[in-house]
Design a protein around this motif. Structure first.
Motif, PDB file in Angstrom:
ATOM      1  N   MET A  40     -18.978  16.415 -13.376  1.00 21.73           N
ATOM      2  CA  MET A  40     -17.732  16.448 -12.616  1.00 21.73           C
ATOM      3  C   MET A  40     -18.008  16.771 -11.146  1.00 21.73           C
ATOM      4  SD  MET A  40     -15.398  15.927 -15.000  1.00 21.73           S
ATOM      5  CE  MET A  40     -13.945  16.281 -14.015  1.00 21.73           C
ATOM      6  N   PHE A  41     -17.281  16.073 -10.260  1.00 17.79           N
ATOM      7  CA  PHE A  41     -17.331  16.356  -8.829  1.00 17.79           C
ATOM      8  C   PHE A  41     -15.892  16.504  -8.328  1.00 17.79           C
ATOM      9  CE2 PHE A  41     -21.255  14.210  -9.775  1.00 17.79           C
ATOM     10  CZ  PHE A  41     -22.202  14.847  -8.988  1.00 17.79           C
ATOM     11  N   GLY A  42     -15.617  17.605  -7.632  1.00 25.54           N
ATOM     12  CA  GLY A  42     -14.255  17.837  -7.160  1.00 25.54           C
ATOM     13  C   GLY A  42     -14.228  18.299  -5.723  1.00 25.54           C
ATOM     14  N   HIS A  43     -13.252  17.816  -4.989  1.00 30.44           N
ATOM     15  CA  HIS A  43     -13.033  18.288  -3.614  1.00 30.44           C
ATOM     16  C   HIS A  43     -11.732  19.063  -3.563  1.00 30.44           C
ATOM     17  CE1 HIS A  43     -11.483  17.530   0.654  1.00 30.44           C
ATOM     18  NE2 HIS A  43     -12.412  18.451   0.748  1.00 30.44           N
ATOM     19  N   ILE A  81     -24.427  15.023  -3.910  1.00 30.65           N
ATOM     20  CA  ILE A  81     -24.003  14.193  -5.046  1.00 30.65           C
ATOM     21  C   ILE A  81     -25.211  13.464  -5.626  1.00 30.65           C
ATOM     22  CG2 ILE A  81     -22.672  12.157  -5.737  1.00 30.65           C
ATOM     23  CD1 ILE A  81     -20.582  12.927  -3.644  1.00 30.65           C
ATOM     24  N   ARG A  82     -25.993  12.876  -4.729  1.00 29.31           N
ATOM     25  CA  ARG A  82     -27.173  12.127  -5.161  1.00 29.31           C
ATOM     26  C   ARG A  82     -28.168  13.035  -5.890  1.00 29.31           C
ATOM     27  NH1 ARG A  82     -28.486  10.493  -0.424  1.00 29.31           N
ATOM     28  NH2 ARG A  82     -27.148   8.641  -0.391  1.00 29.31           N
ATOM     29  N   ILE A 133     -20.608  20.730 -13.032  1.00 28.48           N
ATOM     30  CA  ILE A 133     -19.465  20.685 -12.125  1.00 28.48           C
ATOM     31  C   ILE A 133     -19.990  20.959 -10.720  1.00 28.48           C
ATOM     32  CG2 ILE A 133     -17.190  21.603 -11.543  1.00 28.48           C
ATOM     33  CD1 ILE A 133     -17.065  22.794 -14.368  1.00 28.48           C
ATOM     34  N   THR A 134     -19.637  20.091  -9.798  1.00 31.10           N
ATOM     35  CA  THR A 134     -20.014  20.279  -8.394  1.00 31.10           C
ATOM     36  C   THR A 134     -18.761  20.174  -7.548  1.00 31.10           C
ATOM     37  OG1 THR A 134     -22.178  19.258  -8.785  1.00 31.10           O
ATOM     38  CG2 THR A 134     -21.451  19.461  -6.491  1.00 31.10           C
ATOM     39  N   TYR A 190     -15.160  11.783 -10.327  1.00 36.84           N
ATOM     40  CA  TYR A 190     -14.837  12.353  -9.019  1.00 36.84           C
ATOM     41  C   TYR A 190     -13.326  12.548  -8.920  1.00 36.84           C
ATOM     42  CZ  TYR A 190     -19.528  10.520  -8.282  1.00 36.84           C
ATOM     43  OH  TYR A 190     -20.868  10.230  -8.398  1.00 36.84           O
ATOM     44  N   VAL A 191     -12.901  13.790  -8.641  1.00 36.96           N
ATOM     45  CA  VAL A 191     -11.477  14.142  -8.639  1.00 36.96           C
ATOM     46  C   VAL A 191     -11.103  14.710  -7.271  1.00 36.96           C
ATOM     47  CG1 VAL A 191      -9.644  15.396  -9.815  1.00 36.96           C
ATOM     48  CG2 VAL A 191     -11.684  14.699 -11.086  1.00 36.96           C
TER      49      VAL A 191
END
Length: 476
Positions: A278-281, A467-468, A302-303, A170-171
């Motif tokens: 990968m998860f990014g905001h 995310i889940r 990637i989300t 998570y970034v």
């Protein structure tokens, strides 16, 4: 300056300085440093120094050189004092004696000024070297990380976390930390999962925190991974969640990619079997996509949410009016790591120091430019991106509206097609062509510029559900 009319004392000092300067330059072997000396020496002696310099060394001991020049300045001051004492010791000094003192004093003032100018030029040369070295340090660092990953693969080196097959990273975005993501991850994590929080302490050092969720849903917080492994109920069958804080909040996406690759390799996660989701905001999405472009064999999905995949107007304004953004709007547009982009348009300058960060990146470059370059230069990597599951979620808001007409008055909720910071089109990554697979929209709270919906996206319950869902889907 009339070199042939100098007083002998001054001439002897200059000759001594010339010999010492040649020795320093011969040792440094820097053409830039020789050029700096020669600019001054032409004014002092009417000729250039004789030192042969065959190299273009980009490093030298500036402190030692400037200390030597300070000694030269002191020589002139000592010469003046000696001439003053000699004149005072004479009972009846002649006009020639008085003229000699005036000449020494005048020549010393001019020469000291030249030497001070030389020190300033050397400072500029050092800054230029520093900027150039920083520009080339990035690909060197990336190459060293790649070699380390290759070495571990060939020699079957296993890191502490190598047993994990499903890993989520998570970034966060700019001027942010992983706090929001940490809250969301705690809510999204399942029984048997391990959360690793990577943060910076007051000494600017990375520290790791470990949270293990057992089969009953109880969370255990430990200081070390060894303590986690000592738990009787511990196993690596679950998912590993890594909540990662960047080295600097506003660092350039390439700097994040390099640093993250190094951290994951140290943990033993850059291997042939571990798959990373990968998860990014916000800008963290650009960082995540950069990491996937650099290490496509290790990324499975990637989300992102609220990610400005194209140029961002607010970032452009902040980057081009940095003083105003920093002082009036409370931004920190010059906060950056040592990363320096090769792209001249993706650079800014702060008192001689060049830098590139998230603001300069979003001002000068849309991600579509990098994608198009990748298509041309490395189509195999582009094909790997196409095979990844890439979800670009957009946050939007609704607000109360009132509609007036001559015949009726209506009020109700009206959908706002952005989160006040990033347009839905940009969040959905429409400019990235056929890379995006899913484009969900999530309604978020917030309003205006001071508390935009953008800052609430990562903690939104719908995004936690996403995310889940992604983690469950990718594990299957």
């Amino acid at each position: 300056m009339a070199y042939y009319n100098r007083e002998p004392e001054i001439t002897n000092i200059i000759k001594s300085h010339e010999r010492r300067a040649n020795r320093m330059l011969q040792h440094a072997q820097s053409s830039r440093l020789l050029e700096a000396f020669n600019k001054i020496w032409v004014f002092i002696e009417g000729n250039k120094l004789s030192t042969p310099v065959s190299g273009n060394v980009m490093t030298f001991n500036v402190a030692e050189i400037k200390s030597e020049i300070n000694n030269w300045i002191r020589d002139f001051k000592d010469c003046q004092e000696a001439a003053q004492r000699k004149l005072k010791s004479l009972e009846d000094p002649s006009p020639e004696d008085q003229s000699k003192l005036i000449n020494i004093r005048n020549e010393a003032v001019v020469l000291v000024s030249r030497y001070e100018s030389l020190k300033n030029t050397i400072d500029q040369v050092e800054q230029d070297f520093t900027n150039a070295v920083r520009t080339h340090r990035a690909p060197m660092r990336e190459a060293l990380t790649d070699l380390s990953i290759l070495y571990n693969s060939v020699n079957h080196v296993k890191g502490d976390f190598s047993d994990y097959k499903n890993v989520s990273v998570y970034v966060h975005g700019i001027e942010d930390s992983g706090n929001g993501f940490y809250t969301s991850v705690k809510n999204a994590a399942q029984k048997g999962d391990l959360i690793v929080r990577i943060t910076k302490n007051e000494k600017n050092e990375y520290v790791y925190e470990y949270y293990y969720i057992d089969k009953y849903g109880k969370t255990y917080k430990k200081e070390t991974y060894e303590e986690i492994k000592d738990l009787e109920i511990f196993n690596t069958n679950g998912r590993l969640h890594i909540v990662y804080d960047t080295n600097e909040p506003n660092e350039h996406r390439q700097a994040t990619s390099d640093d993250l690759a190094e951290k994951l390799n140290e943990m033993g996660l850059m291997n042939d079997t571990t798959k990373i989701d990968m998860f990014g905001h916000s800008y963290g999405g650009r960082r995540s996509l950069q990491f996937a472009m650099d290490y496509p064999d290790h990324v499975r999905s990637i989300t992102t949410i609220g990610t400005p995949y194209d140029k961002n107007l607010l970032a452009t304004g902040a980057n081009r009016a940095r003083w105003l953004a920093d002082n009036a709007a409370g931004r920190d547009t010059m906060n950056t790591s040592d990363y320096l982009d090769f792209n001249e348009e993706n650079k800014n300058n702060d008192n001689g120091k060049d830098y590139s960060n998230a603001y300069t990146d979003m001002d000068s470059e849309a991600m579509t430019e990098d994608i198009n370059h990748l298509k041309s230069a490395n189509p195999e990597v582009y094909q790997k991106l196409q095979k990844m599951d890439i979800t670009a979620a957009a946050g939007y808001r609704t607000e109360d509206t009132v509609s007036f007409s001559p015949y009726y008055t209506a009020s109700g909720k009206h959908k706002i097609n952005s989160d006040d910071i990033v347009s839905v089109e940009s969040q959905h990554g429409d400019i990235l062509g056929d890379l995006i697979d899913e484009k969900p929209e999530i309604e978020v709270k917030g309003s205006g510029v001071t508390k935009p919906g953008h800052i609430y996206e990562v903690e939104d319950s719908e995004f936690v559900d996403l995310i889940r869902e992604v983690n469950k889907k990718e594990a299957e």
